[in-house]
Design a protein around this motif. Structure first.
Motif, PDB file in Angstrom:
ATOM      1  N   GLY A  39       0.800  -1.215   0.000  1.00 24.40           N
ATOM      2  CA  GLY A  39       0.000   0.000   0.000  1.00 24.40           C
ATOM      3  C   GLY A  39       0.833   1.265   0.000  1.00 24.40           C
ATOM      4  N   ALA A  40       0.161   2.378   0.281  1.00 26.75           N
ATOM      5  CA  ALA A  40       0.804   3.687   0.325  1.00 26.75           C
ATOM      6  C   ALA A  40       0.251   4.472   1.499  1.00 26.75           C
ATOM      7  N   CYS A  41       1.076   5.333   2.073  1.00 23.00           N
ATOM      8  CA  CYS A  41       0.645   6.167   3.200  1.00 23.00           C
ATOM      9  C   CYS A  41      -0.298   7.259   2.702  1.00 23.00           C
ATOM     10  N   MET A  42      -1.383   7.483   3.430  1.00 20.93           N
ATOM     11  CA  MET A  42      -2.367   8.505   3.079  1.00 20.93           C
ATOM     12  C   MET A  42      -2.686   9.339   4.308  1.00 20.93           C
ATOM     13  N   GLN A  43      -3.073  10.603   4.080  1.00 19.29           N
ATOM     14  CA  GLN A  43      -3.458  11.501   5.157  1.00 19.29           C
ATOM     15  C   GLN A  43      -4.823  12.105   4.861  1.00 19.29           C
ATOM     16  N   GLY A  44      -5.490  12.580   5.908  1.00 17.87           N
ATOM     17  CA  GLY A  44      -6.762  13.253   5.737  1.00 17.87           C
ATOM     18  C   GLY A  44      -7.037  14.154   6.920  1.00 17.87           C
ATOM     19  N   GLU A  45      -7.763  15.245   6.683  1.00 20.01           N
ATOM     20  CA  GLU A  45      -8.027  16.220   7.739  1.00 20.01           C
ATOM     21  C   GLU A  45      -9.379  16.039   8.403  1.00 20.01           C
ATOM     22  N   SER A  46     -10.088  14.980   8.069  1.00 21.03           N
ATOM     23  CA  SER A  46     -11.374  14.711   8.718  1.00 21.03           C
ATOM     24  C   SER A  46     -11.763  13.268   8.452  1.00 21.03           C
ATOM     25  N   LYS A  47     -12.671  12.768   9.257  1.00 21.49           N
ATOM     26  CA  LYS A  47     -13.189  11.421   9.009  1.00 21.49           C
ATOM     27  C   LYS A  47     -13.886  11.370   7.655  1.00 21.49           C
ATOM     28  N   LEU A  48     -14.536  12.466   7.283  1.00 23.13           N
ATOM     29  CA  LEU A  48     -15.215  12.515   5.990  1.00 23.13           C
ATOM     30  C   LEU A  48     -14.220  12.303   4.849  1.00 23.13           C
ATOM     31  N   GLU A  49     -13.065  12.950   4.924  1.00 27.80           N
ATOM     32  CA  GLU A  49     -12.044  12.750   3.897  1.00 27.80           C
ATOM     33  C   GLU A  49     -11.563  11.300   3.877  1.00 27.80           C
ATOM     34  N   MET A  50     -11.310  10.747   5.062  1.00 24.75           N
ATOM     35  CA  MET A  50     -10.812   9.376   5.136  1.00 24.75           C
ATOM     36  C   MET A  50     -11.836   8.388   4.593  1.00 24.75           C
ATOM     37  N   ASP A  51     -13.117   8.637   4.858  1.00 23.57           N
ATOM     38  CA  ASP A  51     -14.168   7.755   4.333  1.00 23.57           C
ATOM     39  C   ASP A  51     -14.217   7.816   2.809  1.00 23.57           C
ATOM     40  N   HIS A  52     -14.100   9.014   2.251  1.00 23.09           N
ATOM     41  CA  HIS A  52     -14.112   9.130   0.790  1.00 23.09           C
ATOM     42  C   HIS A  52     -12.886   8.462   0.175  1.00 23.09           C
ATOM     43  N   GLN A  53     -11.737   8.566   0.837  1.00 32.17           N
ATOM     44  CA  GLN A  53     -10.558   7.859   0.348  1.00 32.17           C
ATOM     45  C   GLN A  53     -10.808   6.356   0.286  1.00 32.17           C
ATOM     46  N   ALA A  54     -11.364   5.813   1.372  1.00 36.04           N
ATOM     47  CA  ALA A  54     -11.615   4.366   1.434  1.00 36.04           C
ATOM     48  C   ALA A  54     -12.515   3.919   0.290  1.00 36.04           C
ATOM     49  N   ILE A  55     -13.561   4.696   0.019  1.00 38.29           N
ATOM     50  CA  ILE A  55     -14.501   4.335  -1.045  1.00 38.29           C
ATOM     51  C   ILE A  55     -13.822   4.378  -2.406  1.00 38.29           C
ATOM     52  N   GLN A  56     -13.018   5.410  -2.659  1.00 39.51           N
ATOM     53  CA  GLN A  56     -12.373   5.527  -3.967  1.00 39.51           C
ATOM     54  C   GLN A  56     -11.373   4.400  -4.196  1.00 39.51           C
ATOM     55  N   PHE A  57     -10.655   3.986  -3.156  1.00 40.71           N
ATOM     56  CA  PHE A  57      -9.709   2.883  -3.320  1.00 40.71           C
ATOM     57  C   PHE A  57     -10.423   1.567  -3.606  1.00 40.71           C
ATOM     58  N   ALA A  58     -11.691   1.480  -3.229  1.00 39.01           N
ATOM     59  CA  ALA A  58     -12.460   0.254  -3.485  1.00 39.01           C
ATOM     60  C   ALA A  58     -13.287   0.341  -4.766  1.00 39.01           C
ATOM     61  N   THR A  59     -13.198   1.460  -5.495  1.00 35.04           N
ATOM     62  CA  THR A  59     -13.971   1.646  -6.716  1.00 35.04           C
ATOM     63  C   THR A  59     -13.228   1.011  -7.897  1.00 35.04           C
ATOM     64  N   PRO A  60     -13.871   0.112  -8.652  1.00 32.32           N
ATOM     65  CA  PRO A  60     -13.169  -0.660  -9.689  1.00 32.32           C
ATOM     66  C   PRO A  60     -12.456   0.174 -10.741  1.00 32.32           C
ATOM     67  N   ASP A  61     -13.033   1.313 -11.151  1.00 35.23           N
ATOM     68  CA  ASP A  61     -12.428   2.061 -12.256  1.00 35.23           C
ATOM     69  C   ASP A  61     -11.476   3.152 -11.778  1.00 35.23           C
ATOM     70  N   VAL A  62     -11.106   3.142 -10.504  1.00 39.53           N
ATOM     71  CA  VAL A  62     -10.123   4.106  -9.986  1.00 39.53           C
ATOM     72  C   VAL A  62      -8.769   3.417  -9.898  1.00 39.53           C
ATOM     73  N   ALA A  63      -7.799   3.932 -10.647  1.00 37.41           N
ATOM     74  CA  ALA A  63      -6.467   3.320 -10.689  1.00 37.41           C
ATOM     75  C   ALA A  63      -5.527   3.903  -9.652  1.00 37.41           C
ATOM     76  N   ASP A  64      -5.728   5.177  -9.289  1.00 38.22           N
ATOM     77  CA  ASP A  64      -4.805   5.811  -8.345  1.00 38.22           C
ATOM     78  C   ASP A  64      -5.503   6.966  -7.643  1.00 38.22           C
ATOM     79  N   VAL A  65      -5.067   7.227  -6.405  1.00 41.52           N
ATOM     80  CA  VAL A  65      -5.585   8.336  -5.611  1.00 41.52           C
ATOM     81  C   VAL A  65      -4.410   9.030  -4.940  1.00 41.52           C
ATOM     82  N   ILE A  66      -4.296  10.333  -5.143  1.00 43.95           N
ATOM     83  CA  ILE A  66      -3.317  11.150  -4.425  1.00 43.95           C
ATOM     84  C   ILE A  66      -4.091  12.212  -3.662  1.00 43.95           C
ATOM     85  N   GLU A  67      -3.733  12.426  -2.405  1.00 42.50           N
ATOM     86  CA  GLU A  67      -4.458  13.415  -1.602  1.00 42.50           C
ATOM     87  C   GLU A  67      -3.630  14.686  -1.426  1.00 42.50           C
TER      88      GLU A  67
END
Length: 223
Positions: A39-67
């Motif tokens: 994996g890769a280290c990720m940061q977020g400034e709220s639980k809302l941000e962290m929840d959206h990160q989790a969802i995007q990493f589990a989305t089939p057509d998302v290849a990468d996420v940078i915050e």
């Protein structure tokens, strides 16, 4: 350490442009390791941000996420907006996302700001689209399953091969528990089934929180 690991592999370092703020009484901060394998280290400034990160990493057509990605705009690049996430789809399309709770949008000023930013994003071809995400965009079922997927990201090729050998012969739906019993690897088989659900080799019949009773069908390896 997994029996399949030859050595401990640390996650990839954080890749954002802007460090998150220190903790205060007005917000929380979060750190997570996301993605397959180490994996890769990720940061977020709220639980809302962290929840959206989790969802995007589990989305089939998302290849990468940078915050925390900075975007400079204006005729002389004199202005700056930091996107909470920059998504790259499997198609190559980039989507710049800002996360805000709906309570922070009531005055309309931030929405107006984002309309200006979105215009400049298109002008500078920074991304193909801009999205403003709130808690209204979070499906609790999707979030639950995304967090479940993240908990079983370590690969077990032998267990997955054993599940595949049984699942490819299925005709119709079967519960996760029944498939686990048929595979015969107990916890290893159960975790392999969950990983294959996240990779869409197996598919849930209904949109629901994944449990041992969830009915699933075989789809096969996805390209």
């Amino acid at each position: 350490m997994s029996k399949f690991s030859k050595a401990i592999v640390l996650p990839a370092p954080w890749r954002g442009d802007r460090k998150i703020q220190s903790v205060s009484k007005w917000h929380c901060t979060g750190h997570a390791v996301r993605g397959d394998g180490a994996g890769a280290c990720m940061q977020g400034e709220s639980k809302l941000e962290m929840d959206h990160q989790a969802i995007q990493f589990a989305t089939p057509d998302v290849a990468d996420v940078i915050e925390q990605v900075r975007f400079y705009y204006g005729w002389d690049n004199e202005k700056e907006h930091t996107f909470d996430m920059l998504l790259t789809k499997t198609s190559g399309v980039r989507v710049a996302c800002t996360v805000k709770p709906t309570a922070r949008l009531a005055s309309g000023k931030f929405v107006e700001h984002m309309q200006v930013v979105a215009w400049w994003v298109q002008k500078k071809k920074f991304a193909s689209a801009v999205r403003l995400l709130t808690e209204a965009d979070i499906d609790p079922i999707t979030l639950h399953n995304a967090n479940l997927n993240a908990a079983v990201r370590d690969k077990d090729p032998d267990a997955e091969a054993a599940v595949r050998a049984v699942a490819c012969k299925l005709h119709g739906a079967i519960s996760i528990k029944t498939l686990t019993d048929e595979v015969g690897l107990k916890d290893c088989g159960y975790r392999a089934i969950l990983r294959m659900l996240s990779k869409r080799e197996l598919q849930a019949v209904h949109h629901e929180q994944t449990t041992p009773q969830t009915l699933i069908t075989w789809k096969g390896p996805q390209s």
